[in-house]
Design a protein around this motif. Structure first.
Motif, PDB file in Angstrom:
ATOM      1  N   LEU A   1      -1.429  -1.165  -4.181  1.00 32.16           N
ATOM      2  CA  LEU A   1      -2.603  -0.312  -3.954  1.00 32.16           C
ATOM      3  C   LEU A   1      -2.113   1.105  -3.683  1.00 32.16           C
ATOM      4  CD1 LEU A   1      -5.668   0.119  -3.413  1.00 32.16           C
ATOM      5  CD2 LEU A   1      -5.215  -0.538  -1.030  1.00 32.16           C
ATOM      6  N   VAL A   2      -2.469   2.047  -4.557  1.00 27.58           N
ATOM      7  CA  VAL A   2      -2.028   3.437  -4.412  1.00 27.58           C
ATOM      8  C   VAL A   2      -3.077   4.217  -3.626  1.00 27.58           C
ATOM      9  CG1 VAL A   2      -1.437   5.562  -5.633  1.00 27.58           C
ATOM     10  CG2 VAL A   2      -0.671   3.351  -6.523  1.00 27.58           C
ATOM     11  N   THR A   3      -2.689   4.690  -2.452  1.00 22.73           N
ATOM     12  CA  THR A   3      -3.561   5.490  -1.577  1.00 22.73           C
ATOM     13  C   THR A   3      -2.794   6.708  -1.085  1.00 22.73           C
ATOM     14  OG1 THR A   3      -2.900   4.246   0.386  1.00 22.73           O
ATOM     15  CG2 THR A   3      -4.816   3.421  -0.817  1.00 22.73           C
TER      16      THR A   3
ATOM     17  N   VAL B   1      -5.037   8.203   6.246  1.00 25.40           N
ATOM     18  CA  VAL B   1      -6.159   7.494   6.857  1.00 25.40           C
ATOM     19  C   VAL B   1      -6.763   6.471   5.903  1.00 25.40           C
ATOM     20  CG1 VAL B   1      -7.884   9.264   6.264  1.00 25.40           C
ATOM     21  CG2 VAL B   1      -8.244   7.793   8.261  1.00 25.40           C
ATOM     22  N   VAL B   2      -6.826   6.771   4.603  1.00 28.51           N
ATOM     23  CA  VAL B   2      -7.371   5.796   3.655  1.00 28.51           C
ATOM     24  C   VAL B   2      -6.457   4.582   3.567  1.00 28.51           C
ATOM     25  CG1 VAL B   2      -7.993   5.389   1.239  1.00 28.51           C
ATOM     26  CG2 VAL B   2      -8.628   7.535   2.339  1.00 28.51           C
ATOM     27  N   GLY B   3      -5.155   4.813   3.424  1.00 22.86           N
ATOM     28  CA  GLY B   3      -4.215   3.698   3.316  1.00 22.86           C
ATOM     29  C   GLY B   3      -4.205   2.812   4.542  1.00 22.86           C
ATOM     30  N   LEU B   4      -4.221   3.411   5.729  1.00 21.23           N
ATOM     31  CA  LEU B   4      -4.180   2.605   6.948  1.00 21.23           C
ATOM     32  C   LEU B   4      -5.478   1.830   7.152  1.00 21.23           C
ATOM     33  CD1 LEU B   4      -2.348   5.067   9.363  1.00 21.23           C
ATOM     34  CD2 LEU B   4      -1.423   2.976   8.346  1.00 21.23           C
ATOM     35  N   CYS B   5      -6.614   2.438   6.823  1.00 22.52           N
ATOM     36  CA  CYS B   5      -7.875   1.701   6.928  1.00 22.52           C
ATOM     37  C   CYS B   5      -7.894   0.532   5.953  1.00 22.52           C
ATOM     38  CB  CYS B   5      -9.052   2.633   6.671  1.00 22.52           C
ATOM     39  SG  CYS B   5      -9.394   3.808   8.018  1.00 22.52           S
ATOM     40  N   CYS B   6      -7.389   0.749   4.745  1.00 27.26           N
ATOM     41  CA  CYS B   6      -7.300  -0.351   3.784  1.00 27.26           C
ATOM     42  C   CYS B   6      -6.368  -1.451   4.306  1.00 27.26           C
ATOM     43  CB  CYS B   6      -6.789   0.160   2.438  1.00 27.26           C
ATOM     44  SG  CYS B   6      -7.998   1.114   1.484  1.00 27.26           S
TER      45      CYS B   6
ATOM     46  N   ILE C   1       0.864  -1.183   0.000  1.00 27.54           N
ATOM     47  CA  ILE C   1       0.000   0.000   0.000  1.00 27.54           C
ATOM     48  C   ILE C   1       0.897   1.229   0.000  1.00 27.54           C
ATOM     49  CG2 ILE C   1      -1.743   1.290   1.270  1.00 27.54           C
ATOM     50  CD1 ILE C   1      -2.824  -1.308   2.351  1.00 27.54           C
ATOM     51  N   VAL C   2       0.764   2.042  -1.027  1.00 26.73           N
ATOM     52  CA  VAL C   2       1.618   3.219  -1.175  1.00 26.73           C
ATOM     53  C   VAL C   2       0.851   4.432  -0.664  1.00 26.73           C
ATOM     54  CG1 VAL C   2       2.985   4.599  -2.769  1.00 26.73           C
ATOM     55  CG2 VAL C   2       2.692   2.144  -3.176  1.00 26.73           C
TER      56      VAL C   2
ATOM     57  N   VAL D   1       0.634  -7.400   4.328  1.00 30.24           N
ATOM     58  CA  VAL D   1       0.486  -5.992   3.935  1.00 30.24           C
ATOM     59  C   VAL D   1       1.677  -5.183   4.429  1.00 30.24           C
ATOM     60  CG1 VAL D   1      -0.915  -3.903   4.167  1.00 30.24           C
ATOM     61  CG2 VAL D   1      -2.034  -6.131   3.936  1.00 30.24           C
ATOM     62  N   SER D   2       2.232  -4.383   3.518  1.00 31.11           N
ATOM     63  CA  SER D   2       3.250  -3.390   3.863  1.00 31.11           C
ATOM     64  C   SER D   2       2.734  -2.025   3.432  1.00 31.11           C
ATOM     65  CB  SER D   2       4.573  -3.690   3.147  1.00 31.11           C
ATOM     66  OG  SER D   2       5.095  -4.936   3.536  1.00 31.11           O
TER      67      SER D   2
END
Length: 415
Positions: free
Chosen positions: A244-246, A15-20, A10-11, A31-32
């Motif tokens: 996943l780009v966030t 808040v969106v990236g951490l929730c994902c 997850i790039v 997940v990294s």
């Protein structure tokens, strides 16, 4: 679940990236999260803390365009179009105008409505899952006007607006009495029910990161570099099955070298913070609509936030914005005293004011979730739920078709 276990990079660790990350870890993936900023300076951690379920109407609208002259910073409003950044905002403005037709506004409202309907339930589920239910309050928020005439016009405007699952009631007399600290009597006020608030953004950030680590995920404090390898997207130096780009406003620079058109602009917002000594701990967020300012009490501070400044995320901040916030605080008589902590951050905004959520049609191992404009905090957990379903090959509960990044592939001037 184990048979479908994948290594997901997850790039972007907002808040969106951490929730994902939490949602994907709970589905059994490795997940990294790649996030170089360990100081929590991004827009995710400097916003108003408002879970804005009432904002189902996109700001790309005929009404918003008509209101531009009155909202300009030079006219005392919150909209800033800096001449030095015209090369950034002029192409974006052209796309915004094209996206603001009545038909596209109606389609955008229809697309946002189910997302926002799921926002508060998703937040309640998330904070229970990570063991921090007290992070969310569901006390609504209050909108205040200076004069009776402005209040009448504001009430009329809100009564004609779609507000999703929120509801509007008159502000109760007891609440109005508690606003007696204001320098002038309140001209009018309404209370929204159904909306919510994060009680401490810094604690939200650290709690989400701790939840990622507790589930076996990794927070990688480095900037990810995306590369193309025979039609697959890779993170240089790391072995991942899916990317996943966030990365919020940084997503554009990550994806455009891979051939995507991402007409996103930095919508820069400003806030000032001070100690909360004189502010009641249980007051919900207060929106001073005539001043385009929202004031939020957090655990140990009070924050006043405002402004929509279109431009370059890395340009120096404009001190006049902070000075105006401090002026509003003084003239309204708010019990907030300096010294003030000053902050500026960039909301990631696409011209139709819809997020980009989906899977790449060109690279099977690339997905994205960014561009949530003013609604990143609000929509983070529900976005994560939809992304987890999408990556599992299931049909998400909300159609992601309106949020596909390919909607910008061949339309209009390049922003």
């Amino acid at each position: 679940m184990t048979a479908n276990r994948r290594a997901i990079g997850i790039v972007g660790g907002g808040v969106v990236g951490l929730c994902c990350a939490v949602a994907l870890l709970d589905r059994g993936h490795d997940v990294s999260v790649f996030e170089p900023d360990g100081d929590y300076n991004a827009a995710s951690w400097g916003n108003a803390g408002h879970i804005a379920v009432e904002q189902v109407e996109p700001l790309a609208s005929p009404a918003a365009l008509r209101s531009v002259p009155a909202r300009l910073f030079s006219a005392g409003g919150a909209l800033a179009l800096p001449p030095s950044m015209a090369a950034r905002w002029l192409p974006f403005a052209a796309r915004l105008i094209a996206a603001s037709t009545p038909a596209r506004f109606a389609a955008g409202t229809a697309a946002l409505t189910p997302l926002l309907a799921g926002a508060m339930p998703a937040w309640r589920d998330l904070v229970e899952t990570i063991g921090a239910p007290d992070l969310v309050r569901a006390d609504g928020h209050v909108v205040i006007w200076d004069t009776a005439a402005q209040a009448q016009a504001g009430r009329r405007r809100w009564s004609r607006s779609a507000i999703g699952t929120a509801r509007i009631v008159d502000a109760e007399p007891a609440l109005l009495r508690r606003l007696g600290f204001l320098a002038d009597p309140v001209g009018g006020a309404i209370r929204f029910t159904g909306s919510g608030q994060i009680v401490d953004l810094r604690r939200l950030a650290t709690t989400l990161e701790a939840a990622v680590s507790a589930r076996g995920g990794r927070i990688v404090r480095e900037a990810a570099r995306l590369t193309d390898d025979a039609g697959r997207t890779e993170i240089a130096g790391h072995d991942v099955d899916l990317v996943l780009v966030t990365a919020g406003v940084r997503s554009r620079a990550l994806l455009e070298p891979l051939g995507y058109r991402v007409p996103m602009i930095a919508e820069r917002g400003y806030h000032i913070r001070a100690r909360a000594d004189g502010w009641p701990a249980d007051l919900p967020p207060l929106v001073f609509e005539d001043h385009a300012m929202i004031v939020t009490r957090y655990a140990d501070c009070v924050q006043a936030a405002s402004f929509v400044e279109l431009g370059d995320p890395d340009a120096p901040p404009d001190p006049r914005k902070w000075a105006r916030l401090e002026h509003h605080v003084r003239t309204l008589g708010l019990p907030i005293e300096g010294p003030f902590e000053r902050w500026m951050g960039a909301r990631p905004t696409l011209p139709d004011y819809l997020p980009a959520i989906g899977r790449s049609t060109r690279r099977a191992n690339l997905a994205y979730a960014f561009g949530h404009q003013h609604l990143g905090l609000t929509l983070a957990p529900v976005t994560a739920t939809l992304v987890a379903a999408m990556l599992a090959g299931n049909t998400p509960a909300v159609s992601l078709a309106p949020f596909d990044l390919d909607r910008f592939a061949k339309k209009g001037p390049r922003a």
